[in-house]
Motif scaffolding. Sequence first.
Motif, mmCIF file in Angstrom:
data_model
loop_
_atom_site.group_PDB
_atom_site.id
_atom_site.type_symbol
_atom_site.label_atom_id
_atom_site.label_comp_id
_atom_site.label_asym_id
_atom_site.label_seq_id
_atom_site.Cartn_x
_atom_site.Cartn_y
_atom_site.Cartn_z
ATOM 1 N N GLY A 34 30.976 26.413 -14.325
ATOM 2 C CA GLY A 34 30.243 27.614 -13.944
ATOM 3 C C GLY A 34 29.605 28.311 -15.132
ATOM 4 N N VAL A 35 30.312 28.362 -16.273
ATOM 5 C CA VAL A 35 29.766 28.994 -17.469
ATOM 6 C C VAL A 35 28.563 28.211 -17.981
ATOM 7 C CG1 VAL A 35 30.229 29.620 -19.867
ATOM 8 C CG2 VAL A 35 31.968 30.025 -18.124
ATOM 9 N N LEU A 36 28.685 26.881 -18.065
ATOM 10 C CA LEU A 36 27.588 26.054 -18.564
ATOM 11 C C LEU A 36 26.382 26.113 -17.631
ATOM 12 C CD1 LEU A 36 26.526 24.006 -20.616
ATOM 13 C CD2 LEU A 36 27.617 22.193 -19.269
ATOM 14 N N LYS A 37 26.626 26.041 -16.345
ATOM 15 C CA LYS A 37 25.536 26.056 -15.367
ATOM 16 C C LYS A 37 24.717 27.338 -15.460
ATOM 17 C CE LYS A 37 24.761 25.923 -10.348
ATOM 18 N NZ LYS A 37 25.435 25.835 -9.022
ATOM 19 N N ASN A 38 25.366 28.474 -15.695
ATOM 20 C CA ASN A 38 24.681 29.766 -15.687
ATOM 21 C C ASN A 38 24.277 30.263 -17.067
ATOM 22 O OD1 ASN A 38 24.818 30.500 -12.766
ATOM 23 N ND2 ASN A 38 27.016 30.330 -13.130
ATOM 24 N N SER A 39 24.664 29.548 -18.135
ATOM 25 C CA SER A 39 24.224 29.913 -19.482
ATOM 26 C C SER A 39 23.159 28.955 -20.006
ATOM 27 C CB SER A 39 25.404 29.961 -20.449
ATOM 28 O OG SER A 39 26.041 28.697 -20.535
ATOM 29 N N GLY A 40 23.181 27.700 -19.550
ATOM 30 C CA GLY A 40 22.099 26.773 -19.860
ATOM 31 C C GLY A 40 22.391 25.729 -20.905
ATOM 32 N N THR A 41 23.101 26.098 -21.984
ATOM 33 C CA THR A 41 23.351 25.145 -23.068
ATOM 34 C C THR A 41 24.792 25.240 -23.542
ATOM 35 O OG1 THR A 41 22.795 26.681 -24.861
ATOM 36 C CG2 THR A 41 20.956 25.458 -23.869
ATOM 37 N N VAL A 42 25.189 24.219 -24.296
ATOM 38 C CA VAL A 42 26.555 24.168 -24.832
ATOM 39 C C VAL A 42 26.811 25.345 -25.765
ATOM 40 C CG1 VAL A 42 28.098 22.864 -26.344
ATOM 41 C CG2 VAL A 42 26.782 21.675 -24.585
ATOM 42 N N GLY A 43 25.867 25.605 -26.669
ATOM 43 C CA GLY A 43 26.059 26.679 -27.644
ATOM 44 C C GLY A 43 26.196 28.036 -26.988
ATOM 45 N N PHE A 44 25.294 28.344 -26.064
ATOM 46 C CA PHE A 44 25.364 29.640 -25.391
ATOM 47 C C PHE A 44 26.620 29.746 -24.530
ATOM 48 C CE2 PHE A 44 20.636 29.581 -26.012
ATOM 49 C CZ PHE A 44 20.602 30.674 -26.859
ATOM 50 N N SER A 45 27.077 28.632 -23.965
ATOM 51 C CA SER A 45 28.307 28.686 -23.167
ATOM 52 C C SER A 45 29.512 29.023 -24.047
ATOM 53 C CB SER A 45 28.532 27.369 -22.430
ATOM 54 O OG SER A 45 28.896 26.339 -23.315
ATOM 55 N N LEU A 46 29.547 28.478 -25.282
ATOM 56 C CA LEU A 46 30.641 28.815 -26.197
ATOM 57 C C LEU A 46 30.573 30.286 -26.610
ATOM 58 C CD1 LEU A 46 30.726 25.625 -28.466
ATOM 59 C CD2 LEU A 46 32.351 26.268 -26.678
#
Length: 477
Positions: A34-46
Amino acid sequence: EEAVFLRKKITLLRAFSLLIGSMVGSGIFISPKGVLKNSGTVGFSLVVWFACGLLSMFGALCYAELGTRITKSGGHYIYIFETLGPLPSFLFLWAEFFAIRPANSAVVSLAFGRYMLEPFFAPCAAPVPAVKLVSLLGYYTVLTLNSWSVTWSARLQTALSVVKLLALALIIVPGMMLLAQGHTENFQDAFDRESLVLDKLPLAFYAGMFAYSGWFQASFVREELVRPERNIPLAVIISVITVIVGYMLTNVSYYTVLGTQDVLASPAVAVSFVQRAFKSLISVVPVLVALSCFGTMNGGIFTFSRTLFVASREGQWPPLFSMIHIRRHTPLPAVMLMFPLVTAMVCVGDIYHLMNFFSFSRWLFIGLATLGLIVHRHRHPELHSPFKVPLFVPVSFTIICLFTVAMSFYSDPVSISIGCTTVLSGFPVYYVIIHRQMSDRCRNLFSSFLFFPTLSDYLTHKLQLLLEVVQQEIKTY
């Protein structure tokens, strides 16, 4: 012959176990998607994961101060009741009973069922009816345990906290080993701005904060804590720092082994990770994850029953739910009340829609509770608190919570509107039953149905009314 009350059986270790056991559950094993899907990228999800951890620490510190200022159990409910008044606290109670808690319990139960069955059906997905059946069996087991004994519930929570940390370690260690060997290809273009989805960021925060949710659980059992003035701040600070470090390392391990598409396509991220990185543990890790979810269910039932108990004591819920089993000292009616709603949501619900549905209401009222801390400080400057946080902590936490809640209307209007409607539906209930003076006939109707202390009194009253009607008819005839 002794007084019947909830005993002080929660030590510092048990409080720490309750917090770890409530935070480390299904969230870290289902929320990365859910975090990756709604943030877009690996870096922004972290970045979202770290920001959620920092925000959770701010909230935990606010609740630690509230726990030293207000000496009652009940968590969000009692803090809103004591600082902002009876109407907002009743709206929270209404939303908590009909939306927040059953949806949250359903999410964790479904995760438990999915991971428990995963080893038996891999590489295929487990059948949905089987997942829901096992989910309900797990939930009913925890329900029975919490009805039986406070001590055994606390001991189980301590044991499962160790299992949770072991499950995280089994994900972190192989991921860190691969990262040390130079497997960094999945972190290329980690902060690609073109993939950033700004309008979906509130949903990314909801998913991340769901994984951290549980840092407030010690406040629900304040009256059962040994030395709460010391143990509440210690337990929340140690547990939240532990979870932040564990979650960041776990997510780095996920992305070291799995690509973006792998995470988005996986129904169970931890299982996909083990299939790729550590095949020898393919049947062990899902069971450990399922046990983690089991511990989260246990902590949720343990704490929410105390909310209903306190609300009944304050006169905003039927007195039946402030009753304690005379021998086992468990709030048995309050424990059993959630049984039908959770069953219904498990049968008809989906994990990610349920998550958005209850997150709106939860973070709205958590923001109001920390707003209440600011109000309480202003109203009672003379009150000495053994633990006090800088003013910018509750101010910034409240603003972020309320801003995220407002933004979520744009991100997922359907789920959020349903959650908002659930909260607003409590207004007429409050003014009809709690606040407004009703006619004698309406008052008797509601009192006979809702506010009789025992079922036997209720049945006796109805029988007397029936006998009076029969006698009157005989006389008339």
